[in-house]
Scaffold this active site. Structure first.
Site, PDB file in Angstrom:
ATOM      1  CD  GLU A  33      -2.963   0.100   2.459  1.00  0.00           C
ATOM      2  OE1 GLU A  33      -3.526   1.136   2.822  1.00  0.00           O
ATOM      3  OE2 GLU A  33      -2.909  -0.939   3.140  1.00  0.00           O
ATOM      4  NE  ARG A 260       2.063  -7.595  10.681  1.00  0.00           N
ATOM      5  CZ  ARG A 260       1.625  -6.966   9.610  1.00  0.00           C
ATOM      6  NH1 ARG A 260       0.769  -7.532   8.787  1.00  0.00           N
ATOM      7  NH2 ARG A 260       2.046  -5.751   9.324  1.00  0.00           N
ATOM      8  CE  LYS A 270       2.454   0.016   5.321  1.00  0.00           C
ATOM      9  NZ  LYS A 270       2.133  -0.216   3.910  1.00  0.00           N
TER      10      LYS A 270
HETATM   11  P1  ATP Z   1       1.706  -2.329   8.049  1.00  0.00           P
HETATM   12  O1  ATP Z   1       1.069  -2.936   9.239  1.00  0.00           O
HETATM   13  O2  ATP Z   1       3.155  -2.149   8.204  1.00  0.00           O
HETATM   14  O3  ATP Z   1       1.039  -1.089   7.618  1.00  0.00           O
HETATM   15  P2  ATP Z   1       0.561  -3.706   5.811  1.00  0.00           P
HETATM   16  O4  ATP Z   1       0.264  -5.146   5.817  1.00  0.00           O
HETATM   17  O5  ATP Z   1      -0.588  -2.784   5.867  1.00  0.00           O
HETATM   18  O6  ATP Z   1       1.620  -3.435   6.941  1.00  0.00           O
HETATM   19  P3  ATP Z   1       1.156  -3.489   3.038  1.00  0.00           P
HETATM   20  O7  ATP Z   1       1.852  -2.381   2.357  1.00  0.00           O
HETATM   21  O8  ATP Z   1      -0.292  -3.664   2.805  1.00  0.00           O
HETATM   22  O9  ATP Z   1       1.441  -3.298   4.581  1.00  0.00           O
HETATM   23  O10 ATP Z   1       1.925  -4.854   2.814  1.00  0.00           O
HETATM   24  C1  ATP Z   1       2.378  -5.325   1.564  1.00  0.00           C
HETATM   25  C2  ATP Z   1       2.731  -6.771   1.680  1.00  0.00           C
HETATM   26  O11 ATP Z   1       3.748  -6.973   2.650  1.00  0.00           O
HETATM   27  C3  ATP Z   1       1.531  -7.606   2.129  1.00  0.00           C
HETATM   28  O12 ATP Z   1       1.470  -8.751   1.312  1.00  0.00           O
HETATM   29  C4  ATP Z   1       1.829  -7.943   3.553  1.00  0.00           C
HETATM   30  O13 ATP Z   1       1.314  -9.189   3.889  1.00  0.00           O
HETATM   31  C5  ATP Z   1       3.355  -7.931   3.613  1.00  0.00           C
HETATM   32  N1  ATP Z   1       3.790  -7.520   4.949  1.00  0.00           N
HETATM   33  C6  ATP Z   1       3.556  -6.346   5.548  1.00  0.00           C
HETATM   34  N2  ATP Z   1       4.064  -6.340   6.796  1.00  0.00           N
HETATM   35  C7  ATP Z   1       4.656  -7.535   6.983  1.00  0.00           C
HETATM   36  C8  ATP Z   1       5.352  -8.156   8.066  1.00  0.00           C
HETATM   37  N3  ATP Z   1       5.550  -7.523   9.222  1.00  0.00           N
HETATM   38  N4  ATP Z   1       5.823  -9.410   7.887  1.00  0.00           N
HETATM   39  C9  ATP Z   1       5.637 -10.044   6.729  1.00  0.00           C
HETATM   40  N5  ATP Z   1       4.989  -9.539   5.678  1.00  0.00           N
HETATM   41  C10 ATP Z   1       4.491  -8.298   5.790  1.00  0.00           C
HETATM   42 MG    MG Z   2      -2.157  -3.074   4.313  1.00  0.00          MG
END
Ligand code: ATP
Ligand code: MG
Length: 552
Positions: A33, A260, A270
């Site tokens: 995102e 995760r 984030k």
């Molecule tokens: P955040 O909680 O940091 O905002 P998010 O899941 O909203 O994380 P995205 O940008 O939507 O962030 O994530 C993009 C990809 O990275 C997704 O497929 C997500 O599953 C993976 N991802 C994000 N954070 C992690 C993590 N801590 N460990 C493993 N994979 C992750």
């Molecule tokens: Mg997300």
């Protein structure tokens, strides 16, 4: 290392899919995102997705998941691309955007309405929540659930034309309000947002939800294995339900979940990082105390160290909190092999060698790496006045103290043996300089008659050197897992300590992106951000200490 990455359950699933003939080509995607910088958790997902594509000769798409215009910012996309490239991965073809598929998604939404599988609900969001029930209470049908197809089509069009206010209508899937799975209790597929989208501008005021957009985007791109983190496990039911109920003729993608990555004493969310920036606790997304890819790079981490860390922790379905030390040991291993050795004094004490003439200057050749000749040598200037670290001198001898003591000898790293004769003090009694003698016959060797092994300390010429500031980082939080509530109160106020001192004069040639081991102090790199403004100081960030749990 390569072997390690094959050892996870996703590889087993793919091997079976290839054997059974379910898939011929493996296609994955990484869907960030654009609402912040990539972090170490993303690196785990990047390594998994891009390596699968590489190992099976398939492809991995980079898809910007831009379905929520309130949070997104175009500037993040460039940082996302830069960080993936820096890690050494390449996406398939052009960058894709979920917003590329808004028209198709809209058509699929209409199809669900036509099939009586979706309806426009005009309950308020509070009511929707109430009607949804709970894990122990069944849900209740919305009064709008029974609306005719025609009415739903008209209302959905009205939504699209901006004739409802935000929150006054939404499109919901018609599934089952009594489902044991909360996600299947008529989930929302489209909501109204009067927000201009950075790509589609004002074309839309209705935007698809994550669940609706993710599966359709995967399907349209021919993704075979859609990998996400465990909190989306329940959403898989909805993912499959949507794909089964829209007219899509290809093989469906299948979603698999893995745990995760959580790192101790830091945050990867984030949202939490944004809060720390807003409160000015940290500088920005690339603050070296953050586990963002840019923060780690600025701190001196290499792409290989980050990738090796990801391979070491592996891909499982077990939630865990990884110790920072396991990330640190990866960079330490890399830098022990590859960092140029140099000397720096971070807390200087002046040494005056009385048996050298005032203008004395000698170039001493030193190896850049004790074990790797190919890394070459450098010239280090030795002069009448030098700096050593304050902690390397003591007036009175202490037990097991192998450094400089009044009346005793010590070896200067890669050069001569010196002996401390007396000290000069200021009016407060602080030692301001130490007067020493040196033995000219001890360059790289012992006294003629000397057998005893002396302590070795590092030093920098006081005549020719470069002024430097040293940023020493400690963990950002005092709590192992900072929560939403304790985010601010658990901040470690000493997470950054700045020292002023000196580095060797040959550091004038130091480049951003190079790693150094300042002997006995730690691994450092030049800060890639502040150096332009802070002349005459070079700024060095400490990547990691030489050994675990040694704190200066
Ligand atoms: P955040 O909680 O940091 O905002 P998010 O899941 O909203 O994380 P995205 O940008 O939507 O962030 O994530 C993009 C990809 O990275 C997704 O497929 C997500 O599953 C993976 N991802 C994000 N954070 C992690 C993590 N801590 N460990 C493993 N994979 C992750
Ligand atoms: Mg997300």
């Amino acid at each position: 290392m390569i072997k390690k990455r094959f050892k996870n359950f996703i590889y087993q699933i793919i091997n079976n899919d290839l054997l059974s003939g379910k898939h011929k080509k493996i296609c994955t995607r990484f869907p960030p995102e654009p609402n912040g910088y990539l972090h170490i958790g993303h690196a785990k997902s990047i390594c998994l997705n891009f390596n699968l594509a590489k190992d099976y000769n398939g492809y991995c798409n980079l898809r910007i998941d831009d379905t929520n215009p309130t949070q997104e910012n175009i500037k993040y996309i460039n940082f996302i691309k830069r960080d993936i490239k820096w890690l050494g991965f390449h996406w398939n073809g052009k960058v894709r955007y979920s917003s590329d598929y808004f028209d198709v998604m809209y058509k699929y939404a209409l199809e669900l309405i036509e099939k009586k599988l979706a309806y426009v609900d005009q309950l308020s969001s509070k009511e929707i929540r109430k009607y949804r029930g709970s894990l122990i209470l069944p849900g209740k049908n919305s009064p709008y659930r029974k609306q005719s197809i025609k009415k739903n089509k008209i209302l959905f069009l009205k939504m699209k034309h901006g004739e409802f206010s935000e929150g006054n209508a939404c499109l919901r899937a018609k599934i089952n309000m009594n489902s044991t799975s909360m996600i299947m209790r008529d989930p929302i597929l489209y909501r109204i947002k009067f927000v201009s989208h950075y790509r589609t501008k004002n074309k839309w005021c209705i935007y698809p939800t994550y669940d609706f957009a993710q599966c359709i985007s995967d399907a349209l791109e021919g993704i075979t294995h859609s990998l996400c983190t465990l909190e989306f496990q329940e959403n898989r039911k909805l993912y499959n339900w949507i794909l089964q109920n829209i007219s899509f003729n290809n093989t469906y993608p299948h979603q698999y979940e893995f745990s995760r990555l959580n790192l101790q004493y830091t945050v990867t969310s984030k949202r939490k990082i944004r809060k720390l920036i807003e409160k000015k606790i940290i500088e920005d997304w690339d603050d070296p105390r953050l586990p963002t890819i840019s923060g780690l790079r600025r701190k001196g981490y290499t792409p290989n160290s980050i990738k090796n860390f990801c391979y070491n922790i592996g891909i499982t379905r077990q939630d865990s909190n990884i110790e920072i030390s396991s990330l640190e040991s990866c960079i330490r291993k890399d830098l022990n092999e590859n960092a140029i050795r140099s000397m720096a004094v971070i807390n200087p004490l002046r040494i005056i060698i009385k048996n050298l003439p005032k203008e004395y200057e000698e170039n001493i050749i030193m190896p850049n790496h004790p074990k790797k000749k190919v890394m070459g040598t450098r010239k280090v200037i030795f002069s009448k006045e030098i700096y050593i670290d304050k902690s390397d001198f003591c007036e009175i001898n202490k037990k097991n103290y192998k450094r400089l003591v009044l009346g005793k000898e010590v070896r200067l790293r890669n050069s001569y043996i010196i002996k401390a004769c007396y000290v000069n003090k200021d009016i407060k009694g602080n030692v301001i300089s130490v007067i020493c003698t040196y033995d000219p016959n001890t360059l790289h060797k012992n006294h003629k008659d000397g057998k005893k092994k002396l302590g070795v300390i590092h030093w920098v010429s006081a005549k020719k050197n470069i002024k430097a500031k040293f940023h020493l980082y400690e963990k950002l939080f005092n709590e192992v897992i900072p929560t939403e509530k304790s985010l601010i109160s658990s901040i470690n106020k000493n997470s950054l300590i700045i020292y002023k001192g000196f580095v060797e004069s040959n550091m004038s040639k130091a480049k951003i992106g190079e790693n150094y081991q300042f002997e006995r102090i730690g691994y450092f790199c030049i800060d890639n951000k502040n150096n332009k403004n802070l002349f005459p100081y070079l700024i060095f960030n400490r990547t990691v200490t030489l050994r675990e749990k040694i704190n200066n």
